[in-house]
Design a protein around this motif. Structure first.
Motif, PDB file in Angstrom:
ATOM      1  N   ALA A 119      47.705  -9.490  36.568  1.00  0.00           N
ATOM      2  CA  ALA A 119      48.042  -9.419  37.989  1.00  0.00           C
ATOM      3  C   ALA A 119      49.545  -9.557  38.200  1.00  0.00           C
ATOM      4  CB  ALA A 119      47.317 -10.515  38.762  1.00  0.00           C
ATOM      5  N   ARG A 120      50.058  -8.886  39.219  1.00  0.00           N
ATOM      6  CA  ARG A 120      51.488  -8.933  39.518  1.00  0.00           C
ATOM      7  C   ARG A 120      51.968 -10.347  39.836  1.00  0.00           C
ATOM      8  NH1 ARG A 120      53.090  -3.833  43.454  1.00  0.00           N
ATOM      9  NH2 ARG A 120      52.584  -2.138  41.979  1.00  0.00           N
ATOM     10  N   SER A 121      51.092 -11.155  40.372  1.00  0.00           N
ATOM     11  CA  SER A 121      51.479 -12.490  40.837  1.00  0.00           C
ATOM     12  C   SER A 121      51.655 -13.512  39.712  1.00  0.00           C
ATOM     13  CB  SER A 121      50.424 -13.021  41.812  1.00  0.00           C
ATOM     14  OG  SER A 121      49.150 -13.086  41.170  1.00  0.00           O
ATOM     15  N   ILE A 122      51.188 -13.186  38.524  1.00  0.00           N
ATOM     16  CA  ILE A 122      51.229 -14.160  37.426  1.00  0.00           C
ATOM     17  C   ILE A 122      52.647 -14.308  36.889  1.00  0.00           C
ATOM     18  CG2 ILE A 122      50.453 -14.687  35.084  1.00  0.00           C
ATOM     19  CD1 ILE A 122      47.835 -13.325  35.732  1.00  0.00           C
ATOM     20  N   VAL A 123      53.051 -15.569  36.794  1.00  0.00           N
ATOM     21  CA  VAL A 123      54.368 -15.912  36.227  1.00  0.00           C
ATOM     22  C   VAL A 123      54.142 -16.675  34.930  1.00  0.00           C
ATOM     23  CG1 VAL A 123      56.476 -17.259  36.550  1.00  0.00           C
ATOM     24  CG2 VAL A 123      55.519 -15.975  38.474  1.00  0.00           C
ATOM     25  N   VAL A 124      54.926 -16.340  33.892  1.00  0.00           N
ATOM     26  CA  VAL A 124      54.765 -17.012  32.601  1.00  0.00           C
ATOM     27  C   VAL A 124      56.109 -17.487  32.071  1.00  0.00           C
ATOM     28  CG1 VAL A 124      52.707 -15.698  31.960  1.00  0.00           C
ATOM     29  CG2 VAL A 124      54.973 -14.834  31.326  1.00  0.00           C
ATOM     30  N   GLU A 146      62.820 -21.775  14.579  1.00  0.00           N
ATOM     31  CA  GLU A 146      63.769 -22.168  15.614  1.00  0.00           C
ATOM     32  C   GLU A 146      63.648 -21.261  16.836  1.00  0.00           C
ATOM     33  OE1 GLU A 146      68.571 -23.111  16.023  1.00  0.00           O
ATOM     34  OE2 GLU A 146      67.618 -22.919  14.041  1.00  0.00           O
ATOM     35  N   VAL A 147      63.681 -21.877  18.022  1.00  0.00           N
ATOM     36  CA  VAL A 147      63.663 -21.130  19.277  1.00  0.00           C
ATOM     37  C   VAL A 147      65.062 -20.578  19.524  1.00  0.00           C
ATOM     38  CG1 VAL A 147      63.347 -21.251  21.777  1.00  0.00           C
ATOM     39  CG2 VAL A 147      61.794 -22.509  20.251  1.00  0.00           C
ATOM     40  N   ILE A 148      65.157 -19.271  19.708  1.00  0.00           N
ATOM     41  CA  ILE A 148      66.475 -18.673  19.910  1.00  0.00           C
ATOM     42  C   ILE A 148      66.718 -18.268  21.364  1.00  0.00           C
ATOM     43  CG2 ILE A 148      66.601 -17.902  17.524  1.00  0.00           C
ATOM     44  CD1 ILE A 148      65.916 -15.084  18.454  1.00  0.00           C
ATOM     45  N   ALA A 149      65.645 -18.207  22.163  1.00  0.00           N
ATOM     46  CA  ALA A 149      65.803 -17.889  23.585  1.00  0.00           C
ATOM     47  C   ALA A 149      64.526 -18.261  24.327  1.00  0.00           C
ATOM     48  CB  ALA A 149      66.112 -16.411  23.797  1.00  0.00           C
ATOM     49  N   THR A 150      64.672 -18.531  25.615  1.00  0.00           N
ATOM     50  CA  THR A 150      63.516 -18.781  26.479  1.00  0.00           C
ATOM     51  C   THR A 150      63.611 -17.858  27.683  1.00  0.00           C
ATOM     52  OG1 THR A 150      64.696 -20.546  27.664  1.00  0.00           O
ATOM     53  CG2 THR A 150      63.322 -21.198  25.778  1.00  0.00           C
ATOM     54  N   LEU A 151      62.469 -17.560  28.269  1.00  0.00           N
ATOM     55  CA  LEU A 151      62.463 -16.729  29.461  1.00  0.00           C
ATOM     56  C   LEU A 151      61.315 -17.128  30.381  1.00  0.00           C
ATOM     57  CD1 LEU A 151      61.300 -13.151  28.371  1.00  0.00           C
ATOM     58  CD2 LEU A 151      61.515 -15.016  26.774  1.00  0.00           C
ATOM     59  N   THR A 152      61.554 -16.902  31.654  1.00  0.00           N
ATOM     60  CA  THR A 152      60.564 -17.201  32.686  1.00  0.00           C
ATOM     61  C   THR A 152      60.574 -16.063  33.694  1.00  0.00           C
ATOM     62  OG1 THR A 152      60.989 -19.573  32.471  1.00  0.00           O
ATOM     63  CG2 THR A 152      59.826 -18.849  34.448  1.00  0.00           C
ATOM     64  N   GLY A 153      59.369 -15.660  34.127  1.00  0.00           N
ATOM     65  CA  GLY A 153      59.325 -14.602  35.124  1.00  0.00           C
ATOM     66  C   GLY A 153      57.979 -13.925  35.191  1.00  0.00           C
ATOM     67  N   PRO A 154      57.900 -12.821  35.936  1.00  0.00           N
ATOM     68  CA  PRO A 154      56.646 -12.092  36.082  1.00  0.00           C
ATOM     69  C   PRO A 154      56.079 -11.673  34.729  1.00  0.00           C
ATOM     70  CG  PRO A 154      58.241 -11.326  37.692  1.00  0.00           C
ATOM     71  CD  PRO A 154      58.984 -12.222  36.754  1.00  0.00           C
ATOM     72  N   ALA A 155      54.819 -11.982  34.524  1.00  0.00           N
ATOM     73  CA  ALA A 155      54.175 -11.678  33.240  1.00  0.00           C
ATOM     74  C   ALA A 155      54.207 -10.191  32.923  1.00  0.00           C
ATOM     75  CB  ALA A 155      52.738 -12.182  33.257  1.00  0.00           C
ATOM     76  N   GLN A 156      53.998  -9.356  33.932  1.00  0.00           N
ATOM     77  CA  GLN A 156      53.997  -7.912  33.691  1.00  0.00           C
ATOM     78  C   GLN A 156      55.312  -7.450  33.085  1.00  0.00           C
ATOM     79  OE1 GLN A 156      52.952  -5.430  37.016  1.00  0.00           O
ATOM     80  NE2 GLN A 156      50.763  -5.916  36.914  1.00  0.00           N
ATOM     81  N   GLY A 157      56.416  -7.907  33.642  1.00  0.00           N
ATOM     82  CA  GLY A 157      57.721  -7.492  33.161  1.00  0.00           C
ATOM     83  C   GLY A 157      58.010  -8.001  31.750  1.00  0.00           C
ATOM     84  N   LEU A 200      55.834  -8.793  29.388  1.00  0.00           N
ATOM     85  CA  LEU A 200      55.014  -8.081  28.406  1.00  0.00           C
ATOM     86  C   LEU A 200      55.473  -6.644  28.208  1.00  0.00           C
ATOM     87  CD1 LEU A 200      51.422  -9.356  29.314  1.00  0.00           C
ATOM     88  CD2 LEU A 200      52.889 -10.085  27.430  1.00  0.00           C
ATOM     89  N   THR A 201      55.937  -6.018  29.273  1.00  0.00           N
ATOM     90  CA  THR A 201      56.400  -4.634  29.169  1.00  0.00           C
ATOM     91  C   THR A 201      57.686  -4.530  28.352  1.00  0.00           C
ATOM     92  OG1 THR A 201      55.359  -3.998  31.258  1.00  0.00           O
ATOM     93  CG2 THR A 201      57.191  -2.629  30.494  1.00  0.00           C
ATOM     94  N   GLY A 202      58.569  -5.489  28.519  1.00  0.00           N
ATOM     95  CA  GLY A 202      59.845  -5.448  27.807  1.00  0.00           C
ATOM     96  C   GLY A 202      59.807  -6.062  26.416  1.00  0.00           C
ATOM     97  N   GLY A 259      54.683   4.139  32.583  1.00  0.00           N
ATOM     98  CA  GLY A 259      54.258   2.778  32.929  1.00  0.00           C
ATOM     99  C   GLY A 259      53.401   2.140  31.847  1.00  0.00           C
ATOM    100  N   ASP A 260      53.421   0.825  31.802  1.00  0.00           N
ATOM    101  CA  ASP A 260      52.624   0.049  30.846  1.00  0.00           C
ATOM    102  C   ASP A 260      51.203  -0.082  31.397  1.00  0.00           C
ATOM    103  OD1 ASP A 260      51.459  -1.824  29.199  1.00  0.00           O
ATOM    104  OD2 ASP A 260      53.039  -3.320  29.402  1.00  0.00           O
ATOM    105  N   ILE A 261      50.351   0.871  31.079  1.00  0.00           N
ATOM    106  CA  ILE A 261      49.027   0.933  31.695  1.00  0.00           C
ATOM    107  C   ILE A 261      48.120  -0.223  31.269  1.00  0.00           C
ATOM    108  CG2 ILE A 261      49.127   3.416  32.088  1.00  0.00           C
ATOM    109  CD1 ILE A 261      47.485   3.840  29.563  1.00  0.00           C
ATOM    110  N   THR A 262      48.280  -0.724  30.066  1.00  0.00           N
ATOM    111  CA  THR A 262      47.453  -1.841  29.616  1.00  0.00           C
ATOM    112  C   THR A 262      47.775  -3.092  30.410  1.00  0.00           C
ATOM    113  OG1 THR A 262      47.404  -0.936  27.370  1.00  0.00           O
ATOM    114  CG2 THR A 262      46.729  -3.225  27.636  1.00  0.00           C
ATOM    115  N   THR A 263      49.084  -3.432  30.489  1.00  0.00           N
ATOM    116  CA  THR A 263      49.490  -4.635  31.212  1.00  0.00           C
ATOM    117  C   THR A 263      49.139  -4.535  32.689  1.00  0.00           C
ATOM    118  OG1 THR A 263      51.277  -5.090  29.643  1.00  0.00           O
ATOM    119  CG2 THR A 263      51.475  -6.071  31.830  1.00  0.00           C
ATOM    120  N   ARG A 264      49.365  -3.371  33.282  1.00  0.00           N
ATOM    121  CA  ARG A 264      49.019  -3.204  34.700  1.00  0.00           C
ATOM    122  C   ARG A 264      47.526  -3.378  34.931  1.00  0.00           C
ATOM    123  NH1 ARG A 264      52.390   2.172  36.717  1.00  0.00           N
ATOM    124  NH2 ARG A 264      54.496   1.264  36.602  1.00  0.00           N
ATOM    125  N   GLY A 265      46.745  -2.973  33.930  1.00  0.00           N
ATOM    126  CA  GLY A 265      45.296  -3.050  34.099  1.00  0.00           C
ATOM    127  C   GLY A 265      44.707  -4.434  33.929  1.00  0.00           C
TER     128      GLY A 265
END
Length: 282
Positions: free
Chosen positions: A31-36, A81-92, A94-96, A22-28
């Protein structure tokens, strides 16, 4: 990509290596609820390759992450140049992030270098095709050869099982060009086309006499290479130049009239393209 199942296996191994338990830094700290929202940006110009891989990385981490490519693989992009955009849970996200960028940077670097070789040759009006080799990162061959295609190159054999290529060590052990080619023709080998390596004009002439399908002209200087190509063209045999090919000399090699030019550097020496991910709170 030609084999999505293999790609997913590679991606899962990379995530296991990086994330582990697990990504211990990000989990610490997040918060799970944060979306970015995030943008993947090319920090230098080049050819993009690996966007479907990056998308799959984030999907494997968290299926709630929405990934949208702004360009297609094989596209030349400018710095910034922007080559991709993403939206979703911050934890995921940052982990990926690191694994996704590692794939994107590596594959885009290969595609960009391949494009440079293809461009040098095409500027001459030459029809010579730039080939990759088996000098790939262990475990990443499928992806790296895909990146070569994105850069406009052509894949050589995928492995030892899908083409016959008789190299110098085969010749040394089996007794030379005539003995080696004769033996493999006698064995049949599913009537596959035969390519044999030649380092001298004498070996070229021997291979021509045996009616092989392609001759790999290895480490020849331009004068000898030109004569080897002339002999092969007269016999109706395809030619492939190899050994010491660089951006500095590939145009001269192509000018000899060779049909193929194989470049190990495409996959073993490509510089990663600088690509980053920037996120903002949603």
């Amino acid at each position: 990509m030609s084999n999505d199942c293999k790609a997913i296996t590679i991606i899962c191994k990379a995530l296991k290596e990086d994330v582990g338990a697990g990504d211990i830094t990000t989990r610490g700290v997040v918060a799970r609820s944060i979306v970015v929202q995030g943008k993947i940006i090319a920090k230098e110009a080049g050819v993009i390759a690996g966007l479907p891989v990056a998308e799959e990385v984030f999907r494997q981490v968290d299926k709630k992450i929405k990934f949208s490519s702004a360009v297609k693989d094989g596209t030349w992009v400018k710095k910034g140049e922007v080559i991709a955009t993403l939206t979703g849970p911050a934890q995921g996200i940052l982990t990926g992030e690191r694994v996704a960028l590692n794939f994107l940077q590596r594959l885009s670097g290969i595609a960009t270098l391949t494009h440079s070789f293809v461009f040098r040759v095409s500027c001459l009006g030459s029809l010579a095709r730039i080939l990759d080799t088996r000098k790939t990162t262990p475990g990443l061959r499928e992806l790296e050869k895909y990146a070569v295609r994105c850069g406009g190159g052509t894949n050589h054999r995928l492995g030892l099982y899908d083409a016959i290529l008789i190299k110098d060590n085969h010749l040394a052990i089996a007794g030379g060009v005539q003995a080696t080619v004769s033996r493999i023709k006698k064995e049949g080998w599913r009537r596959m086309k035969i390519e044999v390596e030649a380092k001298t004009l004498a070996q070229v002439k021997q291979a021509i006499a045996l009616s092989v399908d392609r001759i790999l002209l290895d480490n020849m200087n331009i004068k000898i290479l030109r004569e080897a190509v002339r002999l092969c063209q007269k016999a109706g045999i395809k030619t492939e130049a190899s050994g010491g090919i660089s951006l500095k000399n590939v145009a001269r090699v192509a000018a000899t009239g060779v049909d193929f030019i194989s470049v190990g550097a495409l996959t073993h020496s490509a510089k990663a393209l600088d690509i980053s991910l920037k996120v903002n709170a949603g």
